[in-house]
Design a protein around this motif. Sequence first.
Motif, mmCIF file in Angstrom:
data_model
loop_
_atom_site.group_PDB
_atom_site.id
_atom_site.type_symbol
_atom_site.label_atom_id
_atom_site.label_comp_id
_atom_site.label_asym_id
_atom_site.label_seq_id
_atom_site.Cartn_x
_atom_site.Cartn_y
_atom_site.Cartn_z
ATOM 1 N N GLU A 26 37.453 -10.950 6.563
ATOM 2 C CA GLU A 26 37.384 -12.055 5.604
ATOM 3 C C GLU A 26 35.946 -12.427 5.269
ATOM 4 N N GLU A 27 35.067 -12.352 6.260
ATOM 5 C CA GLU A 27 33.697 -12.791 6.042
ATOM 6 C C GLU A 27 32.803 -11.697 5.467
ATOM 7 N N ASN A 28 33.144 -10.432 5.725
ATOM 8 C CA ASN A 28 32.225 -9.360 5.355
ATOM 9 C C ASN A 28 32.812 -8.281 4.455
ATOM 10 N N ARG A 29 34.103 -7.950 4.619
ATOM 11 C CA ARG A 29 34.578 -6.714 4.007
ATOM 12 C C ARG A 29 35.630 -6.872 2.913
ATOM 13 N N GLN A 30 36.280 -8.021 2.773
ATOM 14 C CA GLN A 30 37.336 -8.114 1.784
ATOM 15 C C GLN A 30 36.804 -8.033 0.360
ATOM 16 N N LYS A 36 39.674 -2.316 0.346
ATOM 17 C CA LYS A 36 40.575 -1.444 1.114
ATOM 18 C C LYS A 36 40.005 -1.177 2.517
ATOM 19 N N ALA A 37 40.874 -1.310 3.529
ATOM 20 C CA ALA A 37 40.457 -1.096 4.918
ATOM 21 C C ALA A 37 41.584 -0.419 5.685
ATOM 22 N N MET A 38 41.220 0.255 6.779
ATOM 23 C CA MET A 38 42.204 0.951 7.609
ATOM 24 C C MET A 38 41.970 0.586 9.072
ATOM 25 N N ILE A 39 43.063 0.289 9.777
ATOM 26 C CA ILE A 39 42.999 0.028 11.216
ATOM 27 C C ILE A 39 43.682 1.202 11.931
ATOM 28 N N VAL A 40 42.938 1.903 12.771
ATOM 29 C CA VAL A 40 43.483 3.057 13.496
ATOM 30 C C VAL A 40 43.890 2.598 14.883
ATOM 31 N N ALA A 41 45.200 2.570 15.145
ATOM 32 C CA ALA A 41 45.734 2.070 16.414
ATOM 33 C C ALA A 41 45.959 3.205 17.413
ATOM 34 N N ALA A 122 36.611 1.319 2.174
ATOM 35 C CA ALA A 122 35.246 0.953 2.559
ATOM 36 C C ALA A 122 35.085 0.661 4.049
ATOM 37 N N THR A 123 36.200 0.385 4.754
ATOM 38 C CA THR A 123 36.094 -0.059 6.144
ATOM 39 C C THR A 123 37.174 0.588 7.005
ATOM 40 N N GLY A 152 30.922 4.401 3.969
ATOM 41 C CA GLY A 152 31.832 3.400 4.490
ATOM 42 C C GLY A 152 31.335 2.852 5.807
ATOM 43 N N LEU A 153 32.011 1.797 6.284
ATOM 44 C CA LEU A 153 31.643 1.173 7.547
ATOM 45 C C LEU A 153 32.732 1.454 8.584
ATOM 46 N N VAL A 154 32.335 1.988 9.740
ATOM 47 C CA VAL A 154 33.263 2.224 10.843
ATOM 48 C C VAL A 154 32.976 1.192 11.927
ATOM 49 N N VAL A 155 33.974 0.374 12.248
ATOM 50 C CA VAL A 155 33.841 -0.629 13.307
ATOM 51 C C VAL A 155 34.515 -0.068 14.551
#
Length: 464
Positions: A26-30, A36-41, A122-123, A152-155
């Motif tokens: 919400e603060e940096n990437r939206q 667009k973002a992806m969460i790899v579980a 992007a994330t 892109g940014l990888v967290v």
Amino acid sequence: MSHLEEILGAPSTIDSLCQDILKHYEENRQFELTGKAMIVAYSRPIAMNIYHRLLELHPSWDEKIKVVMTGNNDDPEEWHDIIGNKQYKKELAKKFKDNDDPMKIAIVVDMWLTGFDVPSLATMYVYKPMRGHNLMQAIARVNRVFNNKAGGLVVDYIGIAKALKEAMRDYTGRDRNNFGNPNIKETAFLKFKEKLEICRDIFHGYDYSKFQNGTDYDRAQLIKSGVNFIIAPDRSEKMQYFQKEAILLHNSITLCRSLLNDKQRFEAAFFETVRTLLSRMTGKGKVTKQEINARISELLKQSVKSDGVINLFSDVKSEFSLFDTTFLDEISKMKEKNIAIELLKKLLAEKVKIYQKTNLVQAEKFSDMLNQSLSNYLKGLLSNEEVIQELLKLAAEISQSEIEGNELGLTAEEKSFYDALTQPRAVHDFYTNEQLIAMTKELTEELRKNRTIDWQKKNQQEQE
């Protein structure tokens, strides 16, 4: 269940992860590219836990976030509607590739990590150990070429840095050469300094030196005046050039922020806030004073640790609205005339777009009036003050059209028919206004009935 999965899937761990992702997104990437973002579980159960916890923290995200993974017959019943069938996954893929679709975040386990391209992605939030080729393929998902996207940014939540270095060493010499200097920070810092110099040149003649040591009020004025400076009609090419270079400046900062000195941080923050305000005013989507102020304040909080609240439009007390006479009066008196024109243009264009879906006659009329005024302005036939008056006149006419519909007792749909019927002015020689209103209501009702019948037939055919 493995020991690692037990640790990673613990409720307290999932809660901490989701809170961090939510805050960071919400603060940096939206607002980064298309959001667009992806969460790899790590596993399917963990993916579902992440999904449910994020929705608990942010219930309005039901359209924004989806789970994409394979299902099997042993899955809990509640999973079926969330995972869906093969066709549903195809629909999700289509939605995620659509830059304008409300689906912005995909939670995945294995699917979509290879052979699936969303250039605007992007994330990537990584909550799964990966190695070698699979790791490189996953990271490649977030580094596809898109417009001015530098990368892109990888967290990393699981510690993949070491595995990434090993995977990089496994690549051929030719492939390693494509990555350039393996010291990412140094490479990005060189790119940052190059882009910072370009942005300085574009703003040559505009003094923003007070941005570092000035008050929040000073910064608000510098941001707004900076946009007014770059958005002038005779600087249209420079404005487009600045937007492109400022994005590249921003992208490089994400990789080398720790190497910047105070002067560079504040200077970069100035260009980023100007770019953000500019993109809000000239880009797609509804623009509000509250959203702009919140976004700029958050940017400064993140980039230069400012805790103040920025009010970019302190001279405009009302929210942006074509139907608020106070707002229209305030915007006509704005010192930054280029911004006043841009705001009016955006609000009018938004209204015309709505009319294109509900009232083609009015849409064509108001679109022609707007384009004519802007064309004369760009040709130099109208001054700033004159084009503002033209746009305010158009806003008043749109407002009057809305009032007329209410006075006639017509809905928006009925008003559309009424305007179409009365477009030939000679029609008033043959029918009274009461007759035209009656005809309008009759036509609208007939169309509504036909639509209902068609829908019922279609529904019956599908059931058969």
